[in-house]
Design a protein around this motif. Structure first.
Motif, PDB file in Angstrom:
ATOM      1  N   ASP A 141       0.813  -1.206   0.000  1.00  0.00           N
ATOM      2  CA  ASP A 141       0.000   0.000   0.000  1.00  0.00           C
ATOM      3  C   ASP A 141       0.849   1.260   0.000  1.00  0.00           C
ATOM      4  O   ASP A 141       2.063   1.212   0.210  1.00  0.00           O
ATOM      5  CB  ASP A 141      -0.916   0.025   1.240  1.00  0.00           C
ATOM      6  N   LEU A 142       0.197   2.384  -0.219  1.00  0.00           N
ATOM      7  CA  LEU A 142       0.841   3.680  -0.098  1.00  0.00           C
ATOM      8  C   LEU A 142       1.375   3.818   1.322  1.00  0.00           C
ATOM      9  O   LEU A 142       0.691   3.466   2.290  1.00  0.00           O
ATOM     10  CB  LEU A 142      -0.191   4.777  -0.381  1.00  0.00           C
ATOM     11  N   MET A 143       2.621   4.284   1.475  1.00  0.00           N
ATOM     12  CA  MET A 143       3.223   4.417   2.798  1.00  0.00           C
ATOM     13  C   MET A 143       2.637   5.649   3.482  1.00  0.00           C
ATOM     14  O   MET A 143       3.218   6.730   3.486  1.00  0.00           O
ATOM     15  CB  MET A 143       4.744   4.533   2.679  1.00  0.00           C
ATOM     16  N   HIS A 144       1.467   5.454   4.066  1.00  0.00           N
ATOM     17  CA  HIS A 144       0.725   6.562   4.649  1.00  0.00           C
ATOM     18  C   HIS A 144      -0.091   6.059   5.831  1.00  0.00           C
ATOM     19  O   HIS A 144      -0.591   4.934   5.812  1.00  0.00           O
ATOM     20  CB  HIS A 144      -0.208   7.181   3.600  1.00  0.00           C
ATOM     21  N   GLY A 145      -0.226   6.888   6.863  1.00  0.00           N
ATOM     22  CA  GLY A 145      -1.081   6.544   7.993  1.00  0.00           C
ATOM     23  C   GLY A 145      -0.704   5.225   8.640  1.00  0.00           C
ATOM     24  O   GLY A 145       0.445   5.019   9.052  1.00  0.00           O
ATOM     25  N   PRO A 146      -1.651   4.286   8.727  1.00  0.00           N
ATOM     26  CA  PRO A 146      -1.380   3.001   9.382  1.00  0.00           C
ATOM     27  C   PRO A 146      -0.231   2.229   8.753  1.00  0.00           C
ATOM     28  O   PRO A 146       0.437   1.447   9.432  1.00  0.00           O
ATOM     29  CB  PRO A 146      -2.707   2.238   9.215  1.00  0.00           C
ATOM     30  N   GLU A 147       0.009   2.443   7.455  1.00  0.00           N
ATOM     31  CA  GLU A 147       1.095   1.723   6.790  1.00  0.00           C
ATOM     32  C   GLU A 147       2.458   2.085   7.378  1.00  0.00           C
ATOM     33  O   GLU A 147       3.355   1.247   7.454  1.00  0.00           O
ATOM     34  CB  GLU A 147       1.085   2.020   5.290  1.00  0.00           C
ATOM     35  N   LYS A 148       2.628   3.337   7.785  1.00  0.00           N
ATOM     36  CA  LYS A 148       3.886   3.726   8.413  1.00  0.00           C
ATOM     37  C   LYS A 148       4.071   2.997   9.742  1.00  0.00           C
ATOM     38  O   LYS A 148       5.175   2.534  10.063  1.00  0.00           O
ATOM     39  CB  LYS A 148       3.932   5.242   8.626  1.00  0.00           C
ATOM     40  N   ALA A 149       2.996   2.883  10.503  1.00  0.00           N
ATOM     41  CA  ALA A 149       3.083   2.174  11.779  1.00  0.00           C
ATOM     42  C   ALA A 149       3.443   0.712  11.550  1.00  0.00           C
ATOM     43  O   ALA A 149       4.279   0.136  12.266  1.00  0.00           O
ATOM     44  CB  ALA A 149       1.750   2.289  12.526  1.00  0.00           C
ATOM     45  N   GLN A 150       2.842   0.087  10.543  1.00  0.00           N
ATOM     46  CA  GLN A 150       3.144  -1.307  10.239  1.00  0.00           C
ATOM     47  C   GLN A 150       4.587  -1.474   9.759  1.00  0.00           C
ATOM     48  O   GLN A 150       5.257  -2.446  10.097  1.00  0.00           O
ATOM     49  CB  GLN A 150       2.169  -1.822   9.189  1.00  0.00           C
ATOM     50  N   ALA A 151       5.057  -0.494   8.971  1.00  0.00           N
ATOM     51  CA  ALA A 151       6.417  -0.581   8.435  1.00  0.00           C
ATOM     52  C   ALA A 151       7.468  -0.466   9.528  1.00  0.00           C
ATOM     53  O   ALA A 151       8.460  -1.212   9.528  1.00  0.00           O
ATOM     54  CB  ALA A 151       6.636   0.492   7.377  1.00  0.00           C
ATOM     55  N   ILE A 152       7.273   0.454  10.479  1.00  0.00           N
ATOM     56  CA  ILE A 152       8.282   0.585  11.530  1.00  0.00           C
ATOM     57  C   ILE A 152       8.206  -0.589  12.499  1.00  0.00           C
ATOM     58  O   ILE A 152       9.211  -0.976  13.105  1.00  0.00           O
ATOM     59  CB  ILE A 152       8.188   1.929  12.274  1.00  0.00           C
ATOM     60  N   THR A 153       7.009  -1.179  12.616  1.00  0.00           N
ATOM     61  CA  THR A 153       6.891  -2.393  13.431  1.00  0.00           C
ATOM     62  C   THR A 153       7.680  -3.524  12.784  1.00  0.00           C
ATOM     63  O   THR A 153       8.391  -4.275  13.470  1.00  0.00           O
ATOM     64  CB  THR A 153       5.416  -2.793  13.589  1.00  0.00           C
ATOM     65  N   ALA A 154       7.576  -3.649  11.448  1.00  0.00           N
ATOM     66  CA  ALA A 154       8.344  -4.670  10.732  1.00  0.00           C
ATOM     67  C   ALA A 154       9.840  -4.409  10.855  1.00  0.00           C
ATOM     68  O   ALA A 154      10.641  -5.344  11.005  1.00  0.00           O
ATOM     69  CB  ALA A 154       7.929  -4.693   9.256  1.00  0.00           C
ATOM     70  N   LEU A 155      10.230  -3.147  10.790  1.00  0.00           N
ATOM     71  CA  LEU A 155      11.635  -2.802  10.940  1.00  0.00           C
ATOM     72  C   LEU A 155      12.136  -3.175  12.330  1.00  0.00           C
ATOM     73  O   LEU A 155      13.240  -3.713  12.483  1.00  0.00           O
ATOM     74  CB  LEU A 155      11.830  -1.305  10.717  1.00  0.00           C
ATOM     75  N   ALA A 156      11.318  -2.907  13.351  1.00  0.00           N
ATOM     76  CA  ALA A 156      11.709  -3.237  14.716  1.00  0.00           C
ATOM     77  C   ALA A 156      11.909  -4.739  14.880  1.00  0.00           C
ATOM     78  O   ALA A 156      12.852  -5.190  15.536  1.00  0.00           O
ATOM     79  CB  ALA A 156      10.648  -2.736  15.696  1.00  0.00           C
ATOM     80  N   VAL A 157      11.039  -5.539  14.262  1.00  0.00           N
ATOM     81  CA  VAL A 157      11.180  -7.000  14.319  1.00  0.00           C
ATOM     82  C   VAL A 157      12.467  -7.422  13.623  1.00  0.00           C
ATOM     83  O   VAL A 157      13.236  -8.245  14.129  1.00  0.00           O
ATOM     84  CB  VAL A 157       9.953  -7.679  13.669  1.00  0.00           C
ATOM     85  N   ALA A 158      12.703  -6.832  12.442  1.00  0.00           N
ATOM     86  CA  ALA A 158      13.898  -7.185  11.673  1.00  0.00           C
ATOM     87  C   ALA A 158      15.182  -6.817  12.396  1.00  0.00           C
ATOM     88  O   ALA A 158      16.187  -7.528  12.305  1.00  0.00           O
ATOM     89  CB  ALA A 158      13.864  -6.494  10.309  1.00  0.00           C
ATOM     90  N   GLU A 159      15.137  -5.715  13.147  1.00  0.00           N
ATOM     91  CA  GLU A 159      16.338  -5.227  13.828  1.00  0.00           C
ATOM     92  C   GLU A 159      16.424  -5.684  15.282  1.00  0.00           C
ATOM     93  O   GLU A 159      17.401  -5.401  15.965  1.00  0.00           O
ATOM     94  CB  GLU A 159      16.367  -3.694  13.786  1.00  0.00           C
ATOM     95  N   GLY A 160      15.388  -6.374  15.773  1.00  0.00           N
ATOM     96  CA  GLY A 160      15.391  -6.820  17.163  1.00  0.00           C
ATOM     97  C   GLY A 160      15.253  -5.674  18.144  1.00  0.00           C
ATOM     98  O   GLY A 160      15.909  -5.646  19.187  1.00  0.00           O
ATOM     99  N   LEU A 161      14.387  -4.704  17.825  1.00  0.00           N
ATOM    100  CA  LEU A 161      14.232  -3.508  18.647  1.00  0.00           C
ATOM    101  C   LEU A 161      12.927  -3.492  19.431  1.00  0.00           C
ATOM    102  O   LEU A 161      11.927  -4.074  19.018  1.00  0.00           O
ATOM    103  CB  LEU A 161      14.283  -2.262  17.754  1.00  0.00           C
ATOM    104  N   ASP A 162      12.943  -2.804  20.537  1.00  0.00           N
ATOM    105  CA  ASP A 162      11.753  -2.582  21.350  1.00  0.00           C
ATOM    106  C   ASP A 162      11.213  -1.201  20.995  1.00  0.00           C
ATOM    107  O   ASP A 162      11.838  -0.185  21.314  1.00  0.00           O
ATOM    108  CB  ASP A 162      12.115  -2.659  22.832  1.00  0.00           C
ATOM    109  N   LEU A 163      10.061  -1.124  20.338  1.00  0.00           N
ATOM    110  CA  LEU A 163       9.518   0.162  19.905  1.00  0.00           C
ATOM    111  C   LEU A 163       9.204   1.092  21.080  1.00  0.00           C
ATOM    112  O   LEU A 163       9.145   2.309  20.902  1.00  0.00           O
ATOM    113  CB  LEU A 163       8.264  -0.040  19.049  1.00  0.00           C
ATOM    114  N   GLN A 164       9.014   0.537  22.245  1.00  0.00           N
ATOM    115  CA  GLN A 164       8.776   1.397  23.405  1.00  0.00           C
ATOM    116  C   GLN A 164      10.046   2.127  23.824  1.00  0.00           C
ATOM    117  O   GLN A 164      10.006   3.042  24.631  1.00  0.00           O
ATOM    118  CB  GLN A 164       8.216   0.574  24.571  1.00  0.00           C
TER     119      GLN A 164
END
Length: 258
Positions: A141-164
């Motif tokens: 999808d267009l990287m907008h709104g909820p898609e940005k939240a999903q993308a950074i969540t995927a990045l956090a999983v890939a990098e082993g990061l705690d978004l909090q």
């Protein structure tokens, strides 16, 4: 991150090179303004934007797109970067944290911007490619709104990061999902709707729209592992990268700037 929308300046650069007419550019500017104002509340507007977002590049070669992104950034965008936001990003980089640009613009343009500004990488809208040529359709999808939240969540999983322990910065109410996903949210040069939301949620507000305010840049002493800044995402440089998973989310890191 910059004064105005990067995709608008990209379209303006294309118009200058006769890829668009002046009438096309005026219509594009109107559509961008309407999208920014209505997208948060009007699902139909978002749906239409998704279907037409990158249709105009159908048939273009990837190498041509990358060349245009470089030329147009240097010509029209570089001087419009907010100095305060860039200084803040640099502070995070100097502290050993990684900084990611998160944008609705094509990821190719995002990567160029990230490379030129010395950032770690970019997350953006991904266009489908077949045999080195764009089809005009989107991947996801267009990287907008909820898609940005999903993308950074995927990045956090890939990098082993705690978004909090990460943070997000944005100037638009449309980025509320991304801001709400992290532990430290900041409204930077916010629109009126985001300013109200930030006050309601207790988020910090930073305004770099004057030289005086831009000079007062600092990272909070209690900053933890990572930060996300004004459409930028910053993460600890000590984490091992897992590029394969990140690529599936339309995430790519540019080579270091020259």
């Amino acid at each position: 991150m910059m004064q105005g929308a990067s995709i608008y300046y990209f379209a303006r650069g294309l118009a200058k090179r006769n890829y668009f007419t002046s009438r096309d550019l005026a219509r594009f500017a109107y559509q961008q303004a309407r999208f920014r104002l209505l997208a948060a509340e009007n699902a139909g507007t978002v749906s239409k934007a998704k279907s037409t977002a990158l249709a105009f590049i159908a048939g273009w070669k990837v190498e041509e797109m990358e060349r245009l992104c470089e030329e147009i950034f240097d010509e029209l965008m570089a001087d419009r970067i907010w100095s305060g936001t860039l200084a803040l990003a640099q502070l995070h980089l100097d502290a050993g944290q990684r900084v990611w640009l998160v944008t609705a613009a094509p990821v190719e343009l995002g990567r160029i911007m990230a490379a030129r500004l010395g950032l770690t990488g970019a997350i953006g809208t991904v266009a489908e490619i077949e045999d080195g040529v764009y089809t005009g359709r989107l991947v996801g999808d267009l990287m907008h709104g909820p898609e940005k939240a999903q993308a950074i969540t995927a990045l956090a999983v890939a990098e082993g990061l705690d978004l909090q322990r990460c943070a997000a910065y944005s100037d638009s109410i449309n980025d509320t999902p991304m801001l709400s996903t992290v532990g430290y949210a900041v409204a930077v040069n916010p629109d009126s709707a985001l300013r109200r939301e930030a006050r309601k949620c207790g988020w910090e507000i930073r305004d770099f729209r004057s030289a005086r305010k831009a000079a007062k840049v600092a990272i909070p002493a209690a900053m933890a592992t990572g930060v996300l800044i004004g459409g930028l995402a910053t993460y600890s440089a000590m984490r091992k990268r897992r590029r394969r998973s990140a690529a599936r989310a339309g995430i790519d890191a540019p080579p270091p700037p020259a």
